[in-house]
Design a protein around this motif. Structure first.
Motif: not given
Length: 266
Positions: A63-68, A36-43
């Motif tokens: 995205v991962l950094a914010v989620m952490a 999901h993080y990847r798909k968000l980042a890919n638009g």
């Protein structure tokens, strides 16, 4: 599994969240989170939950950094599979911040709109919160009738707006139902809510339109946490949004309402 019948202390709530897997070692696997993080980042806008993220979050690692930081998932980018986590301390901290927003809403007799895209898990959380704010003098916004979105109907049950299709309450991430409500209120010449309490695209759409919005989000729904980090949403509570028994959320709701100075209406 016993469910606390009274307002839990902070320590008791943290223990309950971990035992019921609302937080701690949650059911959502690491693979699903990273996908999901990847798909968000890919638009992929399905994962933007009504927010306009532009090109600010095109790096999956950001995205991962914010989620952490805000949700408590494992911060190691090399952790690609297996167990992932939600930090219960972050859950309770966010509940405390949401309680402050609810307290201010009650003191100001604000107009508040409740909505959920996760009726199987969070409907009772929203219903009890709406009932407590109504008892405190808030106006719970009544949505316009006859609204449609995403090939379904937008309607209100127990003061909570949801999407219905084929006589079934629908799990949805879409912002379209909230857009239909806000557009419908404007069309009728009625004021928009002062506050929206929601989840998924319902919360994202409200925040994107400049309405004060708070909500709940799972560790595989990063958009709302990004919105919180940018100030588009006021508070986002990290939790598993569909555990095995919706009554497991009662202790959390009792804690939230007590912290807000509201009387629980169970």
């Amino acid at each position: 599994m016993p469910i606390p019948s009274a307002v839990p202390s902070r320590a008791e709530l943290i223990d309950h969240l971990v035992r019921t897997r609302i937080a701690g070692d949650v059911a959502t696997p690491r693979e699903n989170n990273l996908s999901h993080y990847r798909k968000l980042a890919n638009g992929d806008r399905h994962y933007w939950l009504g927010l306009e993220l532009g090109d600010r979050w095109t790096d999956e690692q950001d995205v991962l950094a914010v989620m952490a930081e805000r949700c408590g998932v494992v911060d190691d980018p090399q952790h690609r599979s297996g167990q992932d986590t939600i930090d219960p301390e972050l859950t309770v901290g966010a509940l405390d911040r949401m309680a402050s927003v609810l307290r201010k809403a009650a003191e100001a007799n604000e107009r508040v709109l409740f909505a959920t895209g996760h009726p199987g898990g969070l409907l009772e959380v929203h219903r009890a919160t709406a009932a407590a704010l109504r008892a405190a003098g808030c106006e719970i916004v009544e949505i316009p009738g006859g609204l449609q979105a995403d090939e379904g109907y937008v309607f209100q049950f127990c003061d909570v707006a949801m999407l219905e299709r084929g006589a079934t309450l629908w799990h949805t991430h879409s912002p379209a139902p909230m857009a239909a409500i806000l557009d419908g209120l404007a069309h009728e010449g009625r004021p928009l809510p002062d506050l929206v309490v929601a989840d998924h695209g319902w919360a994202g759409c409200a925040g994107q339109r400049g309405i004060d919005a708070v909500g709940y989000a799972d560790c595989n729904d990063p958009a709302l946490f990004l919105g919180e980090s940018e100030g588009t949403l006021s508070v986002v509570v990290p939790l598993d949004d569909h555990v095995t028994n919706p009554r497991f959320y009662d202790a959390m709701t009792a804690y939230l309402l007590d912290a807000a100075g509201l009387t629980a209406q169970f």
